[in-house]
Design a protein around this motif. Structure first.
Motif, mmCIF file in Angstrom:
data_model
loop_
_atom_site.group_PDB
_atom_site.id
_atom_site.type_symbol
_atom_site.label_atom_id
_atom_site.label_comp_id
_atom_site.label_asym_id
_atom_site.label_seq_id
_atom_site.Cartn_x
_atom_site.Cartn_y
_atom_site.Cartn_z
ATOM 1 N N LEU B 218 0.815 -1.214 0.000
ATOM 2 C CA LEU B 218 0.000 0.000 0.000
ATOM 3 C C LEU B 218 0.850 1.267 0.000
ATOM 4 N N ASN B 219 0.234 2.344 -0.484
ATOM 5 C CA ASN B 219 0.959 3.614 -0.640
ATOM 6 C C ASN B 219 1.532 4.123 0.681
ATOM 7 N N HIS B 220 0.728 4.021 1.755
ATOM 8 C CA HIS B 220 1.209 4.597 3.024
ATOM 9 C C HIS B 220 2.382 3.791 3.584
ATOM 10 N N VAL B 221 2.416 2.505 3.265
ATOM 11 C CA VAL B 221 3.532 1.680 3.748
ATOM 12 C C VAL B 221 4.823 2.101 3.054
ATOM 13 N N LEU B 222 4.748 2.264 1.735
ATOM 14 C CA LEU B 222 5.936 2.681 0.984
ATOM 15 C C LEU B 222 6.372 4.087 1.400
ATOM 16 N N LEU B 223 5.378 4.944 1.668
ATOM 17 C CA LEU B 223 5.669 6.299 2.143
ATOM 18 C C LEU B 223 6.558 6.270 3.385
ATOM 19 N N HIS B 224 6.176 5.426 4.358
ATOM 20 C CA HIS B 224 6.933 5.379 5.626
ATOM 21 C C HIS B 224 8.360 4.873 5.434
ATOM 22 N N GLN B 225 8.572 4.111 4.365
ATOM 23 C CA GLN B 225 9.911 3.564 4.138
ATOM 24 C C GLN B 225 10.850 4.568 3.478
ATOM 25 N N THR B 226 10.330 5.705 3.021
ATOM 26 C CA THR B 226 11.189 6.624 2.272
ATOM 27 C C THR B 226 12.279 7.272 3.134
ATOM 28 N N VAL B 227 12.200 7.096 4.460
ATOM 29 C CA VAL B 227 13.318 7.570 5.295
ATOM 30 C C VAL B 227 14.636 6.933 4.836
ATOM 31 N N ILE B 228 14.551 5.734 4.287
ATOM 32 C CA ILE B 228 15.774 5.033 3.854
ATOM 33 C C ILE B 228 16.476 5.828 2.751
ATOM 34 N N GLY B 229 15.732 6.125 1.698
ATOM 35 C CA GLY B 229 16.324 6.842 0.567
ATOM 36 C C GLY B 229 16.705 8.271 0.917
ATOM 37 N N LEU B 230 15.900 8.899 1.768
ATOM 38 C CA LEU B 230 16.205 10.278 2.163
ATOM 39 C C LEU B 230 17.522 10.347 2.935
ATOM 40 N N GLU B 231 17.701 9.406 3.861
ATOM 41 C CA GLU B 231 18.970 9.366 4.602
ATOM 42 C C GLU B 231 20.128 9.041 3.652
ATOM 43 N N ALA B 232 19.916 8.071 2.766
ATOM 44 C CA ALA B 232 20.982 7.639 1.855
ATOM 45 C C ALA B 232 21.461 8.810 1.002
ATOM 46 N N ARG B 233 20.518 9.613 0.569
ATOM 47 C CA ARG B 233 20.840 10.776 -0.255
ATOM 48 C C ARG B 233 21.777 11.725 0.470
ATOM 49 N N GLU B 234 21.457 11.993 1.729
ATOM 50 C CA GLU B 234 22.288 12.881 2.540
ATOM 51 C C GLU B 234 23.662 12.245 2.798
ATOM 52 N N GLN B 235 23.660 10.953 3.046
ATOM 53 C CA GLN B 235 24.921 10.274 3.351
ATOM 54 C C GLN B 235 25.813 10.145 2.119
ATOM 55 N N GLY B 253 6.576 -7.058 -2.235
ATOM 56 C CA GLY B 253 5.408 -6.189 -2.258
ATOM 57 C C GLY B 253 5.776 -4.767 -2.627
ATOM 58 N N GLY B 254 7.056 -4.404 -2.546
ATOM 59 C CA GLY B 254 7.508 -3.109 -3.042
ATOM 60 C C GLY B 254 7.986 -2.111 -2.000
ATOM 61 N N SER B 255 7.814 -2.395 -0.694
ATOM 62 C CA SER B 255 8.145 -1.360 0.296
ATOM 63 C C SER B 255 9.643 -1.157 0.439
ATOM 64 N N ASN B 256 10.388 -2.206 0.236
ATOM 65 C CA ASN B 256 11.834 -2.174 0.275
ATOM 66 C C ASN B 256 12.373 -1.261 -0.836
ATOM 67 N N LEU B 257 11.892 -1.515 -2.051
ATOM 68 C CA LEU B 257 12.306 -0.722 -3.207
ATOM 69 C C LEU B 257 11.793 0.704 -3.114
ATOM 70 N N GLY B 258 10.498 0.843 -2.781
ATOM 71 C CA GLY B 258 9.940 2.188 -2.665
ATOM 72 C C GLY B 258 10.715 3.015 -1.651
ATOM 73 N N GLY B 259 11.099 2.372 -0.550
ATOM 74 C CA GLY B 259 11.794 3.077 0.522
ATOM 75 C C GLY B 259 13.091 3.702 0.084
ATOM 76 N N ILE B 260 13.897 2.961 -0.630
ATOM 77 C CA ILE B 260 15.199 3.511 -1.006
ATOM 78 C C ILE B 260 15.144 4.261 -2.331
#
Lengths: 419, 419
Positions: B218-235, B253-260
């Protein structure tokens, strides 16, 4: 803030040697046959000269080689975490901090010395190591370290753990290690750390390409673990604390306790506490004497608290604490009153561990659970007195490979020991 | 330096919503009975209104509540690590970075959304959640999150995993969750994520005190995972990189990929790659269509790539990737050419995972191994061309609770799948 990290360039670059801080120098190890003090040449078949030098060193600080730092930096410095949720659940005025050693590749503090030992052996031209392992934490750590330096590894795993904890065996094999059950000559015997040490030493002696590696007890092993306490000291300052009132660690062979507590030995106001299992109460019920490090009597005699080298502890889940003896350094500090010791039945350890998991999120290894128990008891004592005590303990490893123990506890299958 | 940490105060305080960046808005989910678009009121028996709002939101950024940040900070920001040892072993000019999500209490990225979901449910007065779990990573994450907010939890665990992976069940129970094997009505059936979702939804519907929680799709699940990619970008910036050339994650299901990957969607020069199992090739061999999220047809119909809701994937070890469908957001981005997909047989995944364990030290979860495989292939391609490619992948979890899979691989017991 409740978690203090340090960037990898802030890793300690020298180990803290507690030897100069003892009331009097350690009595020397004795040769198992002659009972005369052993010299470096006696130990040379087992260890590289650099480690033998550290074993006998009186230098206050010993530099960490760059090649070792490079690998430790894969996960070090480890975080220091304030257990605010646990504090709240306990209703204590104490501030509880723990050093999270569970973030290493092997999930425990053991790689801190495994990496150093693998490095020095490699540099001396050794191509193969042998070792023993109880629950498997030391074996997994050394297998990881050997994979980093392209060393072969033969692990003798206490048979009870080999059969009950296949996952740790698989982890060692994944990193390239070979694993057999010990004692190798007695297929029906559950084994002990002492008998596994005998197997590993026997395999090593007489092979020029092979050395032996020990995961605790010896001075150089505890030395390598002092990065834990050195980092914690710096992180406590970041957290606005001056010094802890009490430092706690599980104690089996002593490397866990030595690692976090030794850098605080000179701070005489800081209490240092060893938490051990009631079923293997080396420090609380053993005698201080020379004894063998292993069951068969192959190793030098060490001056230490011991339950007797033929003592076979019951099969508790904290396999890493099932050792008849204890580090000579820790033993001397206990004898001289600088370190206190306390013993717990394992059911009270798991009770504390479940409370920790539900509040702080991390599931403790059964060894780590002993420190959690002691930290909670210190915090509850502070609640009685209203004291704003600062408690530091070593969360030496996670329990994700020990979940069968939690299964037993949660389903009432954990027998309580007699003291 | 090869590891970049951020202090806990640098955690992202808003989630990145990819919805405004799609070529066209998602087609709506359809009611399973009427096949009409579902509205918030249709979802209210399952989810709190705050999550339903996030599910449908077109806002580019959504604030993370402070209570959620307080818990995420127990382990976040997670480290970004450069895999220099792996690079050297491959002889590649590529620079390989991975985001280490294995440091969470549950050992995977799943707590990122579990904590948020538990929080919003608690705030809406809910006292009990139900969910499904495959390999157990999602169930353990939600059990941890529920323990933090004092919520009851009923987990329906795919029977094949329930029987093969008792440790993850025990972890859930240690955090206080209740676990049963699914499908509950067919004791001999190995189960699937689809059927476990049916069980969990059925348990939830009609109980006012109970909501349902989903760990992916679901969209909200992938949304919550985006902290991964946001942190990675800064790092990555701290590491001196501008942007990665390619971002890789396992995809079930996509949350891993969506997150980063989602935070890099606007950067059109950055390739985004989904790595999935050849035995459950949703994105590479499925069709884009409306389909149920579960086996029984209780859930809304979602517009996604699917192998058919009655598809039962073979029992591979990457249980978290055994799902017939895929996130509508990921599916739309694949359909529109923004995300690529690649599929691997599991033997090649374990080959890559062992190489990673021996070089970088960490043993990947079988799901994470798919990204390791893809990253190695990208690095080997760069070796052919001599390109100094920057590769970023999500190390979504460790494999310490999946070591039986490594045992099978190391002993030649892993059957290779047909494509």
């Amino acid at each position: 803030m409740t978690r203090w990290t340090l960037t990898p360039d802030r890793i300690p670059t020298a180990w803290f040697n507690v030897a100069p801080h003892l009331l009097k120098p350690l009595d020397p190890p004795l040769h198992p046959a002659t009972r005369q003090p052993v010299g470096p040449e006696d130990l040379a078949p087992l260890f590289p000269m650099e480690l033998i030098g550290q074993e006998m060193s009186a230098e206050p600080w010993i530099d960490v080689p760059g090649e070792v730092l490079d690998i430790l930096r894969l996960w070090r410095p480890t975080p220091l975490i304030r257990a605010t949720r646990l504090e709240k659940a306990l209703g204590t005025p104490a501030r509880i901090y723990f050093k999270d050693e569970s973030v290493s590749p092997a999930g425990s503090h053991k790689p801190n010395t495994a990496v150093a030992q693998a490095f020095y052996n490699k540099r001396e031209g050794i191509s193969r190591l042998t070792t023993e392992t109880g629950a498997g934490q030391w074996g997994t750590a050394l297998a990881f370290a050997c994979s980093q330096f392209d060393l072969d590894l033969q692990v003798y795993m206490v048979r009870a753990s080999y059969e009950q904890k296949p996952y740790r065996r698989v982890a060692m094999e994944t990193w390239g290690g070979s694993v057999v059950a010990s004692p190798v000559d007695e297929p029906g015997h559950p084994g002990s750390l002492g008998s596994a040490i005998s197997d590993a030493v026997r395999d090593c002696v007489g092979r020029a390409d092979t050395h032996y590696a020990l995961g605790s007890v010896l001075n150089h092993v505890l030395l390598h673990q002092t990065v834990i306490g050195l980092e914690a000291r710096e992180q406590l300052e970041l957290a606005g604390e001056r010094l802890p009132d009490v430092v706690i660690a599980p104690c089996g062979g002593g490397s866990n306790l030595g690692g976090i507590a030794f850098p605080f030995v000179p701070d005489t106001g800081v209490r240092l506490v060893a938490a051990e299992p009631l079923s293997c109460p080396t420090l609380t019920q053993g005698r201080f004497d020379y004894d063998f490090g292993d069951t068969a009597g192959f190793t030098p005699l060490l001056p230490m608290y011991t339950l007797g080298h033929d003592f076979v502890p019951p099969s508790i889940h904290a396999g890493g604490l099932r050792y008849h003896g204890d580090s000579p350094l820790v033993s001397a500090l206990v004898r001289d009153g600088r370190i206190e010791a306390v013993a717990y039945p394992q059911s009270t350890v798991f009770e504390a561990s479940v409370q920790f998991a539900k509040t702080e999120g991390k599931i403790p290894a059964p060894e780590a659970g002993h420190a959690v128990r002691a930290a909670i008891d210190e915090a509850l004592a502070a609640k009685e007195t209203g004291e704003e005590k600062v408690i530091l303990f070593n969360f030496c490893g996670h329990g994700l490979l020990d979940l069968s123990a939690y299964d037993d506890y949660l389903n009432g299958r954990l027998p309580d020991e007699q003291g």
